[in-house]
Write an enzyme that holds these catalytic residues in place. Sequence first.
Site, PDB file in Angstrom:
ATOM      1  N   GLY A 248       0.582  -1.564   0.211  1.00 55.33           N
ATOM      2  CA  GLY A 248       0.184   0.245   0.180  1.00 55.33           C
ATOM      3  C   GLY A 248       0.847   1.452  -0.293  1.00 55.33           C
ATOM      4  N   GLU A 290       4.989  -6.091   0.916  1.00 52.47           N
ATOM      5  CA  GLU A 290       4.195  -6.597  -0.181  1.00 52.47           C
ATOM      6  C   GLU A 290       3.401  -5.559  -0.798  1.00 52.47           C
ATOM      7  OE1 GLU A 290       1.086 -10.334   1.997  1.00 52.47           O
ATOM      8  OE2 GLU A 290       0.462  -8.410   1.499  1.00 52.47           O
ATOM      9  N   PRO A 291       4.740  -4.726  -1.190  1.00 53.27           N
ATOM     10  CA  PRO A 291       4.507  -3.565  -2.877  1.00 53.27           C
ATOM     11  C   PRO A 291       3.893  -3.781  -3.474  1.00 53.27           C
ATOM     12  CG  PRO A 291       7.044  -4.207  -1.784  1.00 53.27           C
ATOM     13  CD  PRO A 291       6.174  -4.742  -1.585  1.00 53.27           C
ATOM     14  N   GLY A 292       3.027  -3.405  -4.800  1.00 50.16           N
ATOM     15  CA  GLY A 292       2.835  -3.484  -5.826  1.00 50.16           C
ATOM     16  C   GLY A 292       2.618  -2.389  -6.904  1.00 50.16           C
ATOM     17  N   ARG A 293       2.085  -1.802  -6.579  1.00 49.58           N
ATOM     18  CA  ARG A 293       2.282   0.032  -6.823  1.00 49.58           C
ATOM     19  C   ARG A 293       3.695   0.632  -6.902  1.00 49.58           C
ATOM     20  NH1 ARG A 293      -2.792   2.653  -6.494  1.00 49.58           N
ATOM     21  NH2 ARG A 293      -3.553   1.747  -5.270  1.00 49.58           N
ATOM     22  N   ARG A 330      -9.184   3.244 -13.541  1.00 50.20           N
ATOM     23  CA  ARG A 330      -9.158   3.064 -12.406  1.00 50.20           C
ATOM     24  C   ARG A 330      -9.913   4.799 -12.177  1.00 50.20           C
ATOM     25  NH1 ARG A 330      -4.832   4.844 -10.413  1.00 50.20           N
ATOM     26  NH2 ARG A 330      -5.277   4.229  -8.398  1.00 50.20           N
ATOM     27  N   TYR A 334     -12.315   4.384  -9.729  1.00 50.13           N
ATOM     28  CA  TYR A 334     -11.875   5.747  -8.329  1.00 50.13           C
ATOM     29  C   TYR A 334     -11.780   6.733  -8.281  1.00 50.13           C
ATOM     30  CZ  TYR A 334      -9.452   0.771  -7.607  1.00 50.13           C
ATOM     31  OH  TYR A 334      -9.430  -1.194  -7.104  1.00 50.13           O
ATOM     32  N   CYS A 361     -18.306   3.503 -24.886  1.00 55.55           N
ATOM     33  CA  CYS A 361     -19.508   3.969 -25.141  1.00 55.55           C
ATOM     34  C   CYS A 361     -19.866   3.955 -23.612  1.00 55.55           C
ATOM     35  CB  CYS A 361     -20.447   2.272 -26.019  1.00 55.55           C
ATOM     36  SG  CYS A 361     -20.550   3.983 -27.866  1.00 55.55           S
ATOM     37  N   TYR A 390      -2.351  -2.101 -12.250  1.00 54.52           N
ATOM     38  CA  TYR A 390      -3.755  -1.649 -11.818  1.00 54.52           C
ATOM     39  C   TYR A 390      -4.462  -1.429 -13.028  1.00 54.52           C
ATOM     40  CZ  TYR A 390      -2.589  -3.360  -7.640  1.00 54.52           C
ATOM     41  OH  TYR A 390      -2.578  -3.257  -6.349  1.00 54.52           O
TER      42      TYR A 390
HETATM   43  C1  LIG Z   1      -3.070  -5.554  -2.879  1.00 55.25           C
HETATM   44  C2  LIG Z   1      -2.767  -5.784  -2.068  1.00 55.25           C
HETATM   45  C3  LIG Z   1      -1.142  -5.053  -1.985  1.00 55.25           C
HETATM   46  C4  LIG Z   1      -0.664  -4.676  -2.786  1.00 55.25           C
HETATM   47  O1  LIG Z   1      -1.295  -2.746  -2.676  1.00 55.25           O
HETATM   48  P1  LIG Z   1      -0.456  -1.642  -3.229  1.00 55.25           P
HETATM   49  O2  LIG Z   1      -1.233  -0.584  -2.939  1.00 55.25           O
HETATM   50  O3  LIG Z   1      -0.306  -2.224  -5.002  1.00 55.25           O
HETATM   51  O4  LIG Z   1       1.108  -1.510  -2.439  1.00 55.25           O
HETATM   52  C5  LIG Z   1      -0.981  -6.018  -0.957  1.00 55.25           C
HETATM   53  N1  LIG Z   1      -1.033  -6.762  -0.188  1.00 55.25           N
HETATM   54  C6  LIG Z   1      -2.262  -7.758   0.087  1.00 55.25           C
HETATM   55  C7  LIG Z   1      -2.690  -7.796   0.660  1.00 55.25           C
HETATM   56  C8  LIG Z   1      -2.966  -6.699  -1.284  1.00 55.25           C
HETATM   57  O5  LIG Z   1      -4.866  -7.189  -0.643  1.00 55.25           O
END
Ligand SMILES: *Cc1c(COP(=O)(O)O)cnc(C)c1O
Length: 439
Positions: A248, A290-293, A330, A334, A361, A390
């Site tokens: 997050g 757990e970084p994604g973004r 997105r 959002y 459309c 995303y």
């Molecule tokens: C979505 C998610 C993440 C990654 O979130 P980001 O905002 O992309 O860093 C990590 N852990 C869990 C459990 C998630 O659901």
Amino acid sequence: MFLHGTSRVNEQGHLEIGGVDVVELAKTYGTPLYIYDVALIRARARAFKEAFRRHGVRAQVAYASKAFSSIAMVQLAAEEGLSLDVVSGGELYTALAAGFPPERIHFHGNNKSWGELAMALEHGIGCIVADNFYELELIENLAESSGRTVPILLRVTPGVEAHTHDYILTGQEDSKFGFDLHNGQADEAFRRVRASAAFQLLGVHCHIGSQIFETAGFVLAAQKVFAKLAEWNKAHGFVPAVVNLGGGFGIRYTEEDDPIPVEAYVDCIVEEVKKQAAACGLPLPEIWIEPGRSLVGDAGTTIYTIGSRKEVPNVRTYIAVDGGMSDNIRPALYGAKYEAVLANRMFGERTEIVSIAGKCCESGDMLIWDIALPEAKPGDYLAVFCTGAYGYSMANNYNRLPRPAVVFVENGEAQLVVKRETYEDLIQYDLPLKTKVKK
Ligand SMILES: *Cc1c(COP(=O)(O)O)cnc(C)c1O
């Protein structure tokens, strides 16, 4: 100018990423096109890992692959020594097909199916982040029939909900995920897991939200998690091997966003976990995040070709591109905001305010409201920044638009890593109507 990573403007006034001219990429691979700055992804991965290394603590940085999952992306994560989060059989399948080490895969989700769990166990993945009682039952049954012990984390909801610039404290979190820390659910799950030979309980997991710019929410979550771990230690002698504080971490989509460096999150998390573990008399557990973004978000840029223009006198001017909510949902979902430039006229003076519409459309199919650009003509290329997380992973075929291609660029070279869908691809699963039998 709003440029990330290796992005720069070349002599022709074109946007360049990873040493490659974006206009050339658009001509070679077509548009819309997702372009990833591989060096920037590597730099982020290394910054996270290095920050833990400096503290001398054991850690895993797991890439949340839902942000962007593809064979090449998973392989890049493996190359950088990341672990991997998956949340479905499809993401797990992608990871395994990419040759990702199963022992570094963590499986999330609030409704994992029997089939998905069986697949995870069969491949010996590193851990399952157990979310609910139904899942515990499924895992237990699977473990018994296969004679395995399954490493798990218990996902808990700590009653901390973090958003961009604030966090909300709730006694009991209204969330579809995890076992509540405050109403006895987490304790019940703990007892259930400890009473069964099917589980090897590694520790706990929590994830408090997304696009977070402050460290306070993580500190609070760590405190709540350790309060529970201290109870379990006192009452049952449980010693957690792992504490996972989720992802997050926020990124800069527009000038309005002001993220802190990834090191700052890690520093704060490590310090709080150290403090809490010491206060509870627990040995320091391995810390997982757990970084994604924050690994892939600003490394991604989408290139579109500009088409039609509609002027609504005294209201606004719409400029339409050849994609939209099909490749970036997105803004519609959002109200997410983005920055953009004309990639082929980077020196052009930004003389008009326009709004960027998609071609779907749906009136809500808008990518950007009120952005200053040079006067855009059909055939110009619009580059929208920070679409790496995303974007492709939420892409869809609304209006039967084929999903765009994805290229990786690094050190002056481009590599196609996801092919553009074709019209044939769009109908490949369709079956014709059965012909009626004539009487
Ligand atoms: C979505 C998610 C993440 C990654 O979130 P980001 O905002 O992309 O860093 C990590 N852990 C869990 C459990 C998630 O659901």
